[in-house]
Write a protein that holds these residues in place. Structure first.
Motif, PDB file in Angstrom:
ATOM      1  N   ASN A 163       0.845  -1.193   0.000  1.00  0.00           N
ATOM      2  CA  ASN A 163       0.000   0.000   0.000  1.00  0.00           C
ATOM      3  C   ASN A 163       0.877   1.237   0.000  1.00  0.00           C
ATOM      4  O   ASN A 163       2.096   1.153   0.180  1.00  0.00           O
ATOM      5  CB  ASN A 163      -0.893   0.024   1.239  1.00  0.00           C
ATOM      6  CG  ASN A 163      -2.022  -0.974   1.160  1.00  0.00           C
ATOM      7  OD1 ASN A 163      -2.310  -1.538   0.110  1.00  0.00           O
ATOM      8  ND2 ASN A 163      -2.676  -1.184   2.283  1.00  0.00           N
ATOM      9  N   GLU A 164       0.252   2.374  -0.117  1.00  0.00           N
ATOM     10  CA  GLU A 164       0.959   3.648  -0.002  1.00  0.00           C
ATOM     11  C   GLU A 164       1.593   3.735   1.390  1.00  0.00           C
ATOM     12  O   GLU A 164       0.965   3.378   2.386  1.00  0.00           O
ATOM     13  CB  GLU A 164      -0.030   4.801  -0.193  1.00  0.00           C
ATOM     14  CG  GLU A 164       0.572   6.155  -0.062  1.00  0.00           C
ATOM     15  CD  GLU A 164      -0.442   7.271  -0.250  1.00  0.00           C
ATOM     16  OE1 GLU A 164      -0.060   8.428  -0.120  1.00  0.00           O
ATOM     17  OE2 GLU A 164      -1.623   6.966  -0.511  1.00  0.00           O
ATOM     18  N   GLU A 165       2.837   4.210   1.441  1.00  0.00           N
ATOM     19  CA  GLU A 165       3.547   4.340   2.708  1.00  0.00           C
ATOM     20  C   GLU A 165       4.174   5.721   2.804  1.00  0.00           C
ATOM     21  O   GLU A 165       4.605   6.272   1.794  1.00  0.00           O
ATOM     22  CB  GLU A 165       4.649   3.283   2.803  1.00  0.00           C
ATOM     23  CG  GLU A 165       4.119   1.867   2.772  1.00  0.00           C
ATOM     24  CD  GLU A 165       5.225   0.840   2.921  1.00  0.00           C
ATOM     25  OE1 GLU A 165       6.276   1.150   3.509  1.00  0.00           O
ATOM     26  OE2 GLU A 165       5.031  -0.280   2.427  1.00  0.00           O
ATOM     27  N   PRO A 166       4.279   6.254   4.014  1.00  0.00           N
ATOM     28  CA  PRO A 166       4.929   7.564   4.162  1.00  0.00           C
ATOM     29  C   PRO A 166       6.449   7.441   4.002  1.00  0.00           C
ATOM     30  O   PRO A 166       7.012   6.376   4.279  1.00  0.00           O
ATOM     31  CB  PRO A 166       4.566   7.981   5.592  1.00  0.00           C
ATOM     32  CG  PRO A 166       4.289   6.711   6.306  1.00  0.00           C
ATOM     33  CD  PRO A 166       3.751   5.757   5.284  1.00  0.00           C
ATOM     34  N   PRO A 167       7.126   8.506   3.535  1.00  0.00           N
ATOM     35  CA  PRO A 167       8.582   8.468   3.437  1.00  0.00           C
ATOM     36  C   PRO A 167       9.208   8.229   4.810  1.00  0.00           C
ATOM     37  O   PRO A 167       8.660   8.625   5.840  1.00  0.00           O
ATOM     38  CB  PRO A 167       8.956   9.863   2.929  1.00  0.00           C
ATOM     39  CG  PRO A 167       7.713  10.397   2.314  1.00  0.00           C
ATOM     40  CD  PRO A 167       6.565   9.768   3.059  1.00  0.00           C
ATOM     41  N   GLY A 168      10.341   7.560   4.812  1.00  0.00           N
ATOM     42  CA  GLY A 168      11.093   7.370   6.046  1.00  0.00           C
ATOM     43  C   GLY A 168      10.784   6.088   6.784  1.00  0.00           C
ATOM     44  O   GLY A 168      11.443   5.777   7.772  1.00  0.00           O
ATOM     45  N   GLU A 169       9.784   5.348   6.358  1.00  0.00           N
ATOM     46  CA  GLU A 169       9.530   4.071   7.016  1.00  0.00           C
ATOM     47  C   GLU A 169      10.517   3.055   6.458  1.00  0.00           C
ATOM     48  O   GLU A 169      10.725   2.965   5.264  1.00  0.00           O
ATOM     49  CB  GLU A 169       8.102   3.597   6.763  1.00  0.00           C
ATOM     50  CG  GLU A 169       7.099   4.337   7.595  1.00  0.00           C
ATOM     51  CD  GLU A 169       5.814   3.553   7.741  1.00  0.00           C
ATOM     52  OE1 GLU A 169       5.052   3.914   8.640  1.00  0.00           O
ATOM     53  OE2 GLU A 169       5.572   2.608   7.000  1.00  0.00           O
TER      54      GLU A 169
END
Length: 119
Positions: A107-113
């Motif tokens: 799925n869509e993920e936030p940057p930095g994970e």
């Protein structure tokens, strides 16, 4: 289709010009009336990748979606299964149930994970 779990395996076969070396069997989180099993076979020294035959679906009989890939694709797909959640398997099969494309994705993920960068 979201994936609940998976199995992997490897095998060898004597005197076979076209054998699969590894496989990933994906267990759908919510099987449907036409898809209850998903498997990807990884072939050695094959022209399967970018070939006209990359898999098939059997929606009215055994309820499988089967994909074929080159052994070089195994590490990337296995890494996604090991390190991401949720994971999805998507595909398109034509009217003759010939798979035209398939993918393993997130799925869509936030940057930095991801792993922390200590540099």
């Amino acid at each position: 289709m979201e994936i609940k779990s998976y199995y992997i395996g490897t095998n060898r076969q004597r005197n076979a010009a076209n054998y699969h070396r590894r496989w990933i069997s994906l267990v759908p989180k919510t099987p449907t009336s036409t898809v209850q099993h998903i498997v990807i076979y990884f072939f050695v020294q094959e022209t399967i990748t970018n070939d006209t035959d990359i898999g098939y679906a059997t929606p009215t009989s055994s309820k499988y979606v089967v994909g074929y890939a080159n052994i070089s694709d195994f590490a990337d797909m296995y890494n996604i299964l090991q390190s991401e959640k949720p994971v999805h398997f998507n595909w398109y099969a034509d009217a003759a149930n010939v798979v035209q494309w398939f993918q393993i994705s997130t799925n869509e993920e936030p940057p930095g994970e991801g792993p922390r960068d200590f540099s």
